[in-house]
Design an enzyme around this catalytic site. Structure first.
Site, PDB file in Angstrom:
ATOM      1  N   GLN A 144      75.086  32.039  28.772  1.00  0.00           N
ATOM      2  CA  GLN A 144      75.568  30.437  28.737  1.00  0.00           C
ATOM      3  C   GLN A 144      76.320  30.131  27.835  1.00  0.00           C
ATOM      4  OE1 GLN A 144      72.951  27.515  27.307  1.00  0.00           O
ATOM      5  NE2 GLN A 144      72.812  26.441  29.497  1.00  0.00           N
ATOM      6  N   SER A 147      77.118  24.809  24.817  1.00  0.00           N
ATOM      7  CA  SER A 147      77.287  24.198  23.411  1.00  0.00           C
ATOM      8  C   SER A 147      78.652  24.349  22.789  1.00  0.00           C
ATOM      9  CB  SER A 147      76.093  24.463  22.926  1.00  0.00           C
ATOM     10  OG  SER A 147      74.838  24.174  23.239  1.00  0.00           O
ATOM     11  N   SER A 181      73.396  32.752  23.140  1.00  0.00           N
ATOM     12  CA  SER A 181      72.334  33.722  23.042  1.00  0.00           C
ATOM     13  C   SER A 181      72.673  34.995  23.894  1.00  0.00           C
ATOM     14  CB  SER A 181      70.740  33.197  23.612  1.00  0.00           C
ATOM     15  OG  SER A 181      70.394  32.115  22.908  1.00  0.00           O
ATOM     16  N   GLU A 263      66.958  26.312  33.069  1.00  0.00           N
ATOM     17  CA  GLU A 263      66.665  26.829  31.693  1.00  0.00           C
ATOM     18  C   GLU A 263      65.372  26.240  31.283  1.00  0.00           C
ATOM     19  OE1 GLU A 263      68.337  26.647  27.378  1.00  0.00           O
ATOM     20  OE2 GLU A 263      69.177  25.195  28.651  1.00  0.00           O
ATOM     21  N   GLU A 389      63.084  15.607  21.867  1.00  0.00           N
ATOM     22  CA  GLU A 389      63.419  14.192  22.021  1.00  0.00           C
ATOM     23  C   GLU A 389      64.193  13.855  23.534  1.00  0.00           C
ATOM     24  OE1 GLU A 389      62.001  14.928  18.144  1.00  0.00           O
ATOM     25  OE2 GLU A 389      63.757  15.791  19.282  1.00  0.00           O
TER      26      GLU A 389
END
Length: 414
Positions: A144, A147, A181, A263, A389
């Site tokens: 993926q 980010s 990853s 995910e 969060e």
């Protein structure tokens, strides 16, 4: 069991018998050194051990053998190589595998749990025909590419740019991704890139990118544990055919949300199946070996693990029923992610309670100090797959319908 026999819908008992016969024979071959090698890194328990390319190879080798026997995509449509059976057959096979020592599929977690279902939902027919079977069989491994150094929790702010060549229709991508990853052993990347200067959340597009294409560079990020499970990926003028676009142009945010839900479901699923770290029978046997099952504090800590796993399993069953009914995983999958981190914390507490000083002092006693890396790694899972969060915000706003917090006036911002 062959794929052809699977299409004739064997009874659950027949299916279980065939699965047990296959797995037992495959494991027997591996123990004789004829088929698979197993990782010898079982002297420590850890969450971020950093899969190597060799471990990924073993996972793919096992996945190919399972697929060719008819158990690699039990619920999948036959036209793409699946067996076309109901989900209860998938659960039967998973139960059989858990009773045997088989190669870990951990290196394929992102590939099978995120890239694969996203491609199946949003990919063009050309992309599906090219990649679906390969991903499921282990011929192709996916990662993926979301980010970035400046876009983590605020994923919509990615700056990697994709421009379309008006002459060929292909896309040219330049940018940088981070915390990827398995990129060091992957063949296919699920990429989110900016494709216009339009309104936020409506200027992104998702693509599949060949990780071996010219212009793709993967650099490992070394962890303090010594492993390198994460990578940074640089894309310098990488060409992507338009047929490898996922969804419509500038509609990549919807693809990204679906991927994140997959995910969270995949991550949370590891706490619901009673496998791996959460095998209760193994935990009980381990506690008995330590002669601490009579300790009230240990019993209470174990009860928290047991109840957490039971609740997660029930929640997982509801999610699977929704998927079976044709519903795309939604914001409720954030509950699975939160369940995982809560259950990992409970297991960490159980381990620390049962071991005491032996958790930190290596006495050479088996099954004691080997847990130290796991306990130290548990807090990191609160960040993976979206922070706890962020998950709570999603549940509050998109599941419970609670109002968002009032924004801070611009004049008061620093």
């Amino acid at each position: 069991m062959s794929v052809d026999s699977a299409r004739r819908a064997p009874s659950p008992d027949e299916f279980r018998a065939a699965a047990e016969s296959f797995v037992e024979a495959a494991v027997a071959d591996s123990e004789d050194g004829k088929a698979f090698e197993f990782s010898e890194r079982e002297d420590r328990v850890t969450l971020f051990r950093g899969a190597t390319a060799e471990e990924a190879r073993r996972s793919c080798e096992w996945q190919r053998k399972v697929f060719d026997a008819g158990f690699g995509w039990i619920t999948g449509p036959p036209e793409y190589g699946g067996a076309g059976l109901p989900s209860r057959y998938e659960r039967i096979y998973q139960e059989v595998e858990r009773c045997h020592r088989v190669p870990s599929r951990s290196p394929l977690g992102v590939s099978l749990g995120m890239v694969f279902p996203t491609l199946r939902q949003f990919g063009s027919e050309t992309a599906k025909q090219r990649w679906l079977r390969g991903l499921r069989r282990g011929d192709v491994v996916g990662c993926q590419l979301f980010s970035e150094p400046g876009a983590g929790s605020d994923l919509a702010s990615v700056s990697t740019k994709a421009d379309q060549d008006p002459a060929t229709g292909d896309w040219v991508v330049t940018g940088q991704k981070v915390w990827t990853s398995g990129a060091h052993y992957s063949d296919l990347g699920l990429l989110l890139a900016r494709t216009s200067d339009g309104e936020r959340h409506r200027n992104l597009t998702a693509f599949l990118v060949d990780m071996h294409a010219p212009g793709v560079e993967v650099r490992p990020l070394r962890q303090m544990t010594g492993g390198a499970d994460f990578n940074e990926v640089f894309l310098d003028g990488v060409h992507i055919a338009d047929e490898n676009r996922l969804g419509e142009v500038d509609s990549g945010w919807q693809v990204a949300l679906a991927t994140l839900m997959y995910e969270r479901g995949a991550i949370g699923g590891s706490t619901a199946g009673g496998s791996g770290l959460f095998r209760l029978d193994r935990i009980i046997a381990w506690l008995r070996d330590l002669s601490c099952t009579g300790d009230p504090a240990v019993r209470q800590a174990f009860a928290r693990v047991h109840t957490g796993l039971t609740a997660a399993k029930t929640m997982r069953a509801r999610a699977e029923a929704a998927v079976k009914a044709g519903t795309t995983p939604g914001p409720e999958m954030s509950l699975s992610k939160l369940a995982l981190t809560a259950n990992l914390a409970a297991l960490s507490d159980l381990v620390a309670t049962a071991l005491g000083p032996r958790l930190l002092a290596d006495t050479g006693e088996k099954g004691t100090y080997s847990w130290s890396e796991f306990v130290l790694g548990v807090p990191g899972m609160r960040l993976g797959g979206g922070t706890d969060e962020i998950q709570r915000d999603i549940i509050a706003h998109r599941v419970l319908g609670l109002p968002k917090e009032p924004g801070t006036p611009k004049s008061n911002r620093t």
